[in-house]
Design a protein around this motif. Structure first.
Motif, PDB file in Angstrom:
ATOM      1  N   THR A   1       1.119  -1.300   0.158  1.00 15.58           N
ATOM      2  CA  THR A   1       0.179   0.137  -0.279  1.00 15.58           C
ATOM      3  C   THR A   1       1.208   1.042   0.040  1.00 15.58           C
ATOM      4  OG1 THR A   1      -0.037  -0.046   2.450  1.00 15.58           O
ATOM      5  CG2 THR A   1      -2.067  -1.280   0.686  1.00 15.58           C
ATOM      6  N   PRO A   2       1.487   1.564  -1.012  1.00 17.33           N
ATOM      7  CA  PRO A   2       1.750   2.148  -1.083  1.00 17.33           C
ATOM      8  C   PRO A   2       1.778   3.814  -0.739  1.00 17.33           C
ATOM      9  CG  PRO A   2       2.526   1.396  -3.176  1.00 17.33           C
ATOM     10  CD  PRO A   2       1.264   1.406  -2.509  1.00 17.33           C
ATOM     11  N   TRP A   3       0.543   4.378  -0.803  1.00 19.27           N
ATOM     12  CA  TRP A   3      -0.505   5.616  -0.785  1.00 19.27           C
ATOM     13  C   TRP A   3      -0.372   5.483   0.955  1.00 19.27           C
ATOM     14  CZ3 TRP A   3      -4.056   5.126   2.819  1.00 19.27           C
ATOM     15  CH2 TRP A   3      -4.764   3.708   2.688  1.00 19.27           C
ATOM     16  N   THR A   4       0.043   4.995   1.585  1.00 22.08           N
ATOM     17  CA  THR A   4      -0.332   5.139   2.790  1.00 22.08           C
ATOM     18  C   THR A   4       0.810   5.711   3.859  1.00 22.08           C
ATOM     19  OG1 THR A   4       0.578   2.451   3.557  1.00 22.08           O
ATOM     20  CG2 THR A   4      -1.512   2.966   3.920  1.00 22.08           C
ATOM     21  N   LEU A   5       2.359   5.691   3.014  1.00 22.57           N
ATOM     22  CA  LEU A   5       3.826   5.865   3.377  1.00 22.57           C
ATOM     23  C   LEU A   5       3.697   7.579   3.931  1.00 22.57           C
ATOM     24  CD1 LEU A   5       5.510   3.958   1.101  1.00 22.57           C
ATOM     25  CD2 LEU A   5       6.266   3.888   3.086  1.00 22.57           C
ATOM     26  N   PRO A   6       3.002   8.440   2.643  1.00 22.67           N
ATOM     27  CA  PRO A   6       2.882   9.160   3.566  1.00 22.67           C
ATOM     28  C   PRO A   6       2.200   9.739   4.919  1.00 22.67           C
ATOM     29  CG  PRO A   6       1.956   9.777   1.345  1.00 22.67           C
ATOM     30  CD  PRO A   6       2.372   8.329   1.430  1.00 22.67           C
ATOM     31  N   ALA A   7       1.498   8.908   6.029  1.00 26.70           N
ATOM     32  CA  ALA A   7       1.207   8.872   6.620  1.00 26.70           C
ATOM     33  C   ALA A   7       2.717   7.565   7.694  1.00 26.70           C
ATOM     34  CB  ALA A   7      -0.069   8.486   6.996  1.00 26.70           C
ATOM     35  N   ASN A   8       3.518   7.395   8.050  1.00 26.45           N
ATOM     36  CA  ASN A   8       4.543   6.821   7.923  1.00 26.45           C
ATOM     37  C   ASN A   8       4.843   7.127   9.229  1.00 26.45           C
ATOM     38  OD1 ASN A   8       7.292   6.352   8.989  1.00 26.45           O
ATOM     39  ND2 ASN A   8       6.441   4.336   8.082  1.00 26.45           N
ATOM     40  N   GLU A   9       4.712   6.808  10.877  1.00 30.27           N
ATOM     41  CA  GLU A   9       5.529   7.418  12.263  1.00 30.27           C
ATOM     42  C   GLU A   9       6.304   7.006  12.431  1.00 30.27           C
ATOM     43  OE1 GLU A   9       4.612  10.379  12.848  1.00 30.27           O
ATOM     44  OE2 GLU A   9       2.577  10.860  11.239  1.00 30.27           O
ATOM     45  N   ALA A  10       6.643   5.525  11.422  1.00 33.82           N
ATOM     46  CA  ALA A  10       7.380   4.434  12.804  1.00 33.82           C
ATOM     47  C   ALA A  10       8.011   3.294  11.288  1.00 33.82           C
ATOM     48  CB  ALA A  10       6.907   4.421  13.833  1.00 33.82           C
ATOM     49  N   VAL A  11       9.128   2.980  11.796  1.00 36.86           N
ATOM     50  CA  VAL A  11       9.190   1.689  11.108  1.00 36.86           C
ATOM     51  C   VAL A  11       9.576  -0.054  12.594  1.00 36.86           C
ATOM     52  CG1 VAL A  11      11.114   0.082   9.780  1.00 36.86           C
ATOM     53  CG2 VAL A  11      10.014   2.689   9.272  1.00 36.86           C
TER      54      VAL A  11
ATOM     55  N   SER B   1      -1.863  16.314  -3.366  1.00 39.95           N
ATOM     56  CA  SER B   1      -3.611  17.070  -2.465  1.00 39.95           C
ATOM     57  C   SER B   1      -4.677  16.465  -3.594  1.00 39.95           C
ATOM     58  CB  SER B   1      -3.016  18.392  -2.348  1.00 39.95           C
ATOM     59  OG  SER B   1      -2.983  18.360  -1.425  1.00 39.95           O
ATOM     60  N   GLY B   2      -6.167  15.686  -3.268  1.00 41.73           N
ATOM     61  CA  GLY B   2      -6.699  15.951  -3.788  1.00 41.73           C
ATOM     62  C   GLY B   2      -6.812  15.200  -5.043  1.00 41.73           C
ATOM     63  N   LEU B   3      -6.170  13.530  -5.081  1.00 37.25           N
ATOM     64  CA  LEU B   3      -5.643  11.981  -5.663  1.00 37.25           C
ATOM     65  C   LEU B   3      -6.328  11.299  -5.143  1.00 37.25           C
ATOM     66  CD1 LEU B   3      -1.188  12.664  -7.283  1.00 37.25           C
ATOM     67  CD2 LEU B   3      -4.026  13.404  -8.295  1.00 37.25           C
ATOM     68  N   SER B   4      -6.702  10.174  -5.967  1.00 40.50           N
ATOM     69  CA  SER B   4      -7.354   9.399  -5.038  1.00 40.50           C
ATOM     70  C   SER B   4      -5.889   8.437  -4.796  1.00 40.50           C
ATOM     71  CB  SER B   4      -8.065   8.046  -6.015  1.00 40.50           C
ATOM     72  OG  SER B   4      -8.336   7.210  -5.573  1.00 40.50           O
ATOM     73  N   THR B   5      -6.422   7.418  -3.437  1.00 40.07           N
ATOM     74  CA  THR B   5      -5.290   6.650  -2.708  1.00 40.07           C
ATOM     75  C   THR B   5      -5.150   5.233  -3.786  1.00 40.07           C
ATOM     76  OG1 THR B   5      -6.904   5.706  -1.409  1.00 40.07           O
ATOM     77  CG2 THR B   5      -5.772   7.378  -0.770  1.00 40.07           C
ATOM     78  N   ALA B   6      -6.443   5.152  -4.766  1.00 44.70           N
ATOM     79  CA  ALA B   6      -6.442   3.799  -5.121  1.00 44.70           C
ATOM     80  C   ALA B   6      -5.903   4.082  -6.683  1.00 44.70           C
ATOM     81  CB  ALA B   6      -8.325   3.516  -5.392  1.00 44.70           C
ATOM     82  N   ASP B   7      -5.515   4.610  -7.368  1.00 46.21           N
ATOM     83  CA  ASP B   7      -4.934   5.144  -8.671  1.00 46.21           C
ATOM     84  C   ASP B   7      -3.929   5.651  -8.154  1.00 46.21           C
ATOM     85  OD1 ASP B   7      -6.663   7.199  -9.346  1.00 46.21           O
ATOM     86  OD2 ASP B   7      -7.925   5.771  -9.511  1.00 46.21           O
ATOM     87  N   LYS B   8      -4.057   7.542  -9.038  1.00 46.22           N
ATOM     88  CA  LYS B   8      -3.343   8.473  -9.190  1.00 46.22           C
ATOM     89  C   LYS B   8      -2.406   8.998  -7.761  1.00 46.22           C
ATOM     90  CE  LYS B   8      -6.404  10.632 -12.435  1.00 46.22           C
ATOM     91  NZ  LYS B   8      -6.403  11.345 -12.791  1.00 46.22           N
ATOM     92  N   GLY B   9      -3.354   8.763  -6.953  1.00 41.36           N
ATOM     93  CA  GLY B   9      -1.652   9.175  -5.604  1.00 41.36           C
ATOM     94  C   GLY B   9      -1.142   7.877  -5.225  1.00 41.36           C
ATOM     95  N   ASN B  10      -1.570   6.386  -5.814  1.00 38.80           N
ATOM     96  CA  ASN B  10      -0.709   5.842  -4.960  1.00 38.80           C
ATOM     97  C   ASN B  10       0.859   6.233  -6.486  1.00 38.80           C
ATOM     98  OD1 ASN B  10      -0.419   3.189  -3.536  1.00 38.80           O
ATOM     99  ND2 ASN B  10      -1.117   1.736  -5.325  1.00 38.80           N
ATOM    100  N   PHE B  11       0.467   6.388  -7.786  1.00 35.82           N
ATOM    101  CA  PHE B  11       1.692   6.419  -8.197  1.00 35.82           C
ATOM    102  C   PHE B  11       2.311   7.931  -8.345  1.00 35.82           C
ATOM    103  CE2 PHE B  11      -1.270   3.780 -11.108  1.00 35.82           C
ATOM    104  CZ  PHE B  11      -0.890   2.648 -11.455  1.00 35.82           C
ATOM    105  N   ARG B  12       1.732   8.544  -7.710  1.00 35.20           N
ATOM    106  CA  ARG B  12       2.637   9.731  -7.171  1.00 35.20           C
ATOM    107  C   ARG B  12       3.587   9.050  -6.621  1.00 35.20           C
ATOM    108  NH1 ARG B  12       5.629  13.783  -8.508  1.00 35.20           N
ATOM    109  NH2 ARG B  12       5.631  15.150  -7.073  1.00 35.20           N
ATOM    110  N   VAL B  13       3.359   8.440  -5.119  1.00 34.92           N
ATOM    111  CA  VAL B  13       3.535   8.019  -4.064  1.00 34.92           C
ATOM    112  C   VAL B  13       5.435   7.454  -4.508  1.00 34.92           C
ATOM    113  CG1 VAL B  13       4.517   6.680  -2.106  1.00 34.92           C
ATOM    114  CG2 VAL B  13       2.553   8.385  -2.192  1.00 34.92           C
ATOM    115  N   LEU B  14       4.909   6.671  -5.659  1.00 34.86           N
ATOM    116  CA  LEU B  14       5.874   5.954  -5.799  1.00 34.86           C
ATOM    117  C   LEU B  14       7.146   6.296  -6.798  1.00 34.86           C
ATOM    118  CD1 LEU B  14       4.026   2.915  -7.918  1.00 34.86           C
ATOM    119  CD2 LEU B  14       5.013   2.502  -5.833  1.00 34.86           C
ATOM    120  N   GLY B  15       6.688   7.917  -7.167  1.00 34.24           N
ATOM    121  CA  GLY B  15       6.949   8.781  -8.282  1.00 34.24           C
ATOM    122  C   GLY B  15       7.948   9.688  -7.024  1.00 34.24           C
TER     123      GLY B  15
END
Length: 964
Positions: A250-260, A401-415
């Motif tokens: 779930t790459p889209w969850t990485l912006p919310a990361n608070e620990a490993v 901001s405004g990107l869907s976690t299901a698609d565009k938001g996920n790909f933006r995180v990969l970028g």
């Protein structure tokens, strides 16, 4: 004996006659029976007849009031009906009150299609009104189909979760649960459907395969020197970059990361990559697979240090997180790079990935728990209810901001990961992933303020598990293990929803502290009384000042609605405890195996939370329907079997027989071909009953019934056999073993009746004097069999049983469903030869039939009456056969029989050891009336074409006493 005799003697025969048709024409004739039941008020008459008796209440789990019923609905309702009717036949007071689940999202979505969304075209109050009307229409349609299945119940007074009094009782039950200390409010990750825009209960989540992007991501250590020391690595390596690697789908969850997180007892390795000249930290057991995944050869990397995960902190003792790593791309709130701690958690595994997991407390239950333990709090939720990233300074700068976690938001995180040189590997995988059971779309985990029933606060889960273990009978037995497995370690139950069509969580909370109003119990009862009069709109329209007065300025109304599983889960309170004819707890809950995570569980938890006990004594589970290839029913596969179509083509009794004849404890296979085979089996039962009715034509039990001690031995045996069989039938019903019952009934019709008894007595029935003992004895036995069988089949083949009941002679109840198991069997005394004796004779008859059939095939004989047989029998068998004397020929349906000592050279072998048979063509003249070949034919001048036996029956007293 042929039914047709084209001669002057036809009128002297007792030919069978009945109004019971050979063809049931069920599809055309069943509706008339339903109308009759309704007109006579059958359900109410049954209640009156059983009033004051021991009670057995099967509580109906409510189907959802949306859409046509399917084959699974039919299975469920028919099983319930068979149990209720069999309990009634056993003399129990067994009321059946059907119900429907009426609130919730599916109805909202349908109504949105019809009238639009709340706030766009309609107000919330108008929307709820449309939902209520829509649900009522769905209830009417489903009720019509359930009744057509010949299911008997209080259809005019069902329970509906949207009835005002029911809605009020839902709120009251919530109040009891609050008073017992089980409710709390929390900001926790919950199952969230972006399409629903709401939290989901565990029972609303199903697992399907999903294609995801799996990634390996580097989190660089801020202080590699201390880490190298901890891992006993060469200090000279400190100049090289060191990163811990996480693996996620779930790459889209990485912006919310608070620990490993790492596991405290797993061993971890520092791995130096020679070409990249950097060091990665991985679980030791996963180093080889990770290197292979990254395309790094075995001679291109080196393990330079190892240590246990406990080096990063402990879950007990002095917890601390001595090491921090830099987030791959997120900035800190105060500016500059964001650093997060490396912590330990028991949820981490070395099954796959890297042995380290990125931890986002806003997006995972395990993540939330371990973060809370370390005091790690997320600043804000970065994803809104529709599954899109919110707008804030950091996300705006990262163009998320405004990107869907299901698609565009996920790909933006990969970028972003690629831009920051943090992406080690990216690959597509297919794995099991939670989906919304309504939309069939992947869910997300999202932390929001929600209301929960705590599993551990006030010991709810422990109490519920105790009830599972000690207070409930689970049928089949695996049901117990199934619900225990689903409840063990289950999370708190999120009961709040952000919907319009639902029962409100009718609470007032302090606007600053969110604490419940101190007078909550009294307030809940006041609200419940208003809802009882006006429905749930009473809460949504309520001005807080009406109840709180001046205190209203400090409190706000909760606007969330309750999970619909809470609605249906509290039927024990809103139905069983409210209807005098029912009572609490119920004798039985019966639903499909999916309800161990649904209604069985929600009912158990709410009942234990409110009253401290399980709502049921027994839980019976049935499986799902599948097609002939074992596939689940699916419209897309085109393999569904619609109950409406089956009923319109074959009739409800055929569908009911299939349900009874199928092992419901597992998957239930159904297809058009299977149903046709069941129709054939039904016809066998029907034709057997038709023979019974046709041959007691003209029989008056008040004047013609033969006393038990006067019955001929074969008839006495049949009466005793039927009595004993009824004991077995009752046990089958008591054990809910319908397949065992149908098999036994079919064997009875095919073997003992059709293959033996009915075949043997035909001659006596048709040719003996109408009111003579031989015929009346047989009719008496047939009458007792018919009386019993009509009752036996009534819970399953309700229409057919009622048909039989209407044609049985003598006074009786208005409906077979008002009757109880048959108690009119006479005492046969010493008349009946032992059952073992007749079993032996049956075996002989079957063996002889095999030889006669071969003789017919060889065209040696025609009908069996054109043959005489010689039986070569071992001494013991010979002695048994000789007891019948001349009657043996009537049992074998041959014109003559001779018994000789066993000879290996005599006759032909049979399947029965110690018996050989020789078939001879009967040379004697054939009697025109009975068709037996006899030397006595022509011996009477007035009747030159009859045998002396027929002459006696035509002119004499016909009182020839015979075994058979």
């Amino acid at each position: 004996m042929n039914d047709k005799v084209e001669s002057q003697y036809k009128a002297t025969l007792n030919l069978p006659d009945t109004e019971f048709p050979m063809r049931g024409n069920l599809a055309q004739r069943e509706p008339a029976m339903l109308a009759r039941w309704e007109e006579m008020g059958l359900y109410q008459k049954i209640r009156q007849a059983r009033a004051g008796r021991d009670r057995f209440v099967l509580h109906d789990g409510p189907p959802y009031a949306n859409g046509n019923i399917h084959i699974g609905h039919a299975v469920n309702k028919i099983l319930k009906d068979m149990i209720v009717k069999s309990q009634t036949m056993s003399g129990k007071d067994s009321p059946y009150v059907p119900g429907w689940d009426c609130h919730g999202l599916p109805i909202e979505l349908k109504v949105e299609e019809l009238v639009g969304k709340v706030g766009d075209k309609v107000s919330a109050s108008e929307f709820r009104k449309h939902c209520r009307e829509y649900a009522a229409g769905q209830v009417d349609g489903q009720r019509r189909d359930f009744k057509r299945l010949m299911v008997l119940g209080d259809w005019e007074n069902p329970y509906l979760t949207m009835n005002f009094n029911f809605e009020a009782d839902i709120i009251r039950t919530l109040g009891k649960i609050i008073a017992n200390g089980h409710l709390h409010k929390g900001f926790k990750p919950v199952n969230w459907c972006s399409d629903c825009g709401s939290a989901l209960a565990e029972a609303e989540v199903e697992y399907q395969d999903k294609k995801s992007i799996a990634i390996d991501v580097k989190f660089p250590f801020a202080a590699p020197e201390a880490l190298l020391e901890k891992f006993a690595a060469d200090a000279a390596l400190a100049s090289k970059p060191v990163s811990i690697v996480i693996w996620t789908t779930t790459p889209w969850t990485l912006p919310a990361n608070e620990a490993v997180s790492v596991h405290p007892t797993l061993e971890y390795s520092l791995v130096w990559l020679q070409e990249a000249d950097e060091i990665l930290l991985l679980a030791s057991d996963l180093v080889a697979s990770a290197m292979q995944r990254y395309g790094i050869a075995a001679d291109a990397y080196q393990v330079v240090g190892t240590a246990q995960g406990a080096a990063f902190g402990q879950l007990s003792g002095q917890e601390h997180a001595p090491f921090v790593v830099q987030h791959p791309f997120m900035p800190a709130v105060s500016g500059g790079p964001k650093f997060v701690p490396v912590i330990t958690g028991e949820h981490v595994t070395a099954d796959s990935g890297t042995g380290a997991v990125h931890t986002a407390p806003m997006h995972g239950a395990d993540d939330y728990v371990v973060s809370e333990h370390y005091g790690i709090k997320a600043a804000e939720m970065l994803v809104d209810g529709s599954g899109k990233f919110i707008s804030n300074a950091a996300l705006d700068a990262l163009e998320l901001s405004g990107l869907s976690t299901a698609d565009k938001g996920n790909f933006r995180v990969l970028g972003l990961l690629a831009e920051h040189n943090a992406l080690l590997k990216k690959e597509n995988i297919t794995h099991s992933y939670p989906h919304c059971w309504r939309h069939k779309t992947p869910i997300i985990f999202r932390a929001t303020p929600q209301w929960f029933i705590s599993m551990h606060q006030a010991g709810l889960l422990q109490q519920a598990m105790h009830e599972v273990e000690h207070s409930v009978e689970w049928r089949p037995g695996w049901g117990k293990a199934r619900i225990e497995g689903m409840m063990t370690d289950r999370p708190d139950w999120c009961i709040s929803r952000q919907r319009t069509w639902g029962v409100p969580i009718a609470l007032f909370v302090h606007k600053d502290t969110s604490a419940l109003h101190p007078d909550t119990p009294a307030l809940i009862e006041q609200v419940a009384k208003k809802v009882e009069q006006q429905g749930i709109d009473a809460w949504f329209d309520l001005d807080a000042a009406e109840l709180l007065g001046a205190d209203a300025a400090n409190y706000v109304k909760v606007t969330d609605t309750l999970d619909v599983w809470f609605d249906s889960g509290v039927t024990h309170s809103a139905v069983l405890r409210q209807r005098d004819e029912l009572g609490f707890p119920a004798a039985m809950y019966l639903e499909g195996s999916d309800q161990h995570r649904g209604w069985f569980q929600s009912s158990l938890l709410t009942s234990v939370a409110a009253y401290g006990t399980a709502p049921y004594h027994t839980v019976l589970t049935h499986g799902f329907t599948v097609d002939a290839q074992g596939r689940k029913m699916s419209k897309s596969l085109g393999n569904t079997v619609e109950p409406q179509k089956v009923i319109n083509e074959l009739g409800a009794d055929i569908l009911r027989w299939w349900v009874a004849d199928t092992d419901y404890s597992g998957e239930m296979t159904v297809s058009n071909e299977i149903l046709k085979r069941n129709a054939d089996a039904y016809r066998r039962v029907r034709n057997t009953c038709r023979f019974l009715l046709a041959n007691i034509n003209g029989f008056n039990p008040a004047t013609d019934k033969v006393a038990g001690e006067q019955l001929l031995p074969l008839d006495a045996w049949m009466v005793d056999y039927t009595r004993q069989l009824q004991d077995k039938v009752q046990v089958f019903y008591q054990n809910y073993d319908f397949k065992g019952l149908t098999k036994t009934l079919m064997n009875f019709c095919v073997a003992e009746l059709g293959g033996f008894y009915l075949d043997v007595i035909k001659d006596r029935q048709y040719t003996c004097k109408a009111d003579g003992l031989p015929r009346r004895s047989a009719q008496t036995a047939l009458f007792h069999v018919a009386e019993a069988m009509a009752r036996w089949i009534a819970p399953i083949l309700s229409f057919t049983a009622e048909e039989i009941w209407d044609l049985l002679p003598g006074e009786r109840e208005e409906s077979v469903l008002l009757a109880e198991w048959y108690t009119g069997f006479p005492d046969t005394g010493a008349q009946a030869l032992p059952a073992a004796y007749w079993a032996s004779i049956q075996a002989v008859k079957e063996a002889v039939n095999g030889v006669l059939e071969q003789a017919r095939t060889d065209k040696t004989i025609g009908a069996s009456l054109s043959a005489n047989v010689v039986l070569f029998a071992e001494p013991a068998l010979k002695a048994e056969l000789e007891k019948l004397g001349d009657e043996l020929r009537f049992v074998l349906i041959t014109s003559g029989v001779e018994i000789r000592d066993f000879s290996a050279a005599g006759g032909k072998d049979t399947e029965l050891a110690g018996l050989r048979v020789e078939v001879q063509v009967a040379e004697e003249e054939k009697c025109e009336r009975c068709w037996h070949h006899s030397a006595s034919v022509g011996s009477h001048v007035a009747h030159p074409t009859l045998c002396t036996r027929c002459v006696d029956n035509v002119e004499g007293d016909g009182e020839i006493r015979r075994f058979a």
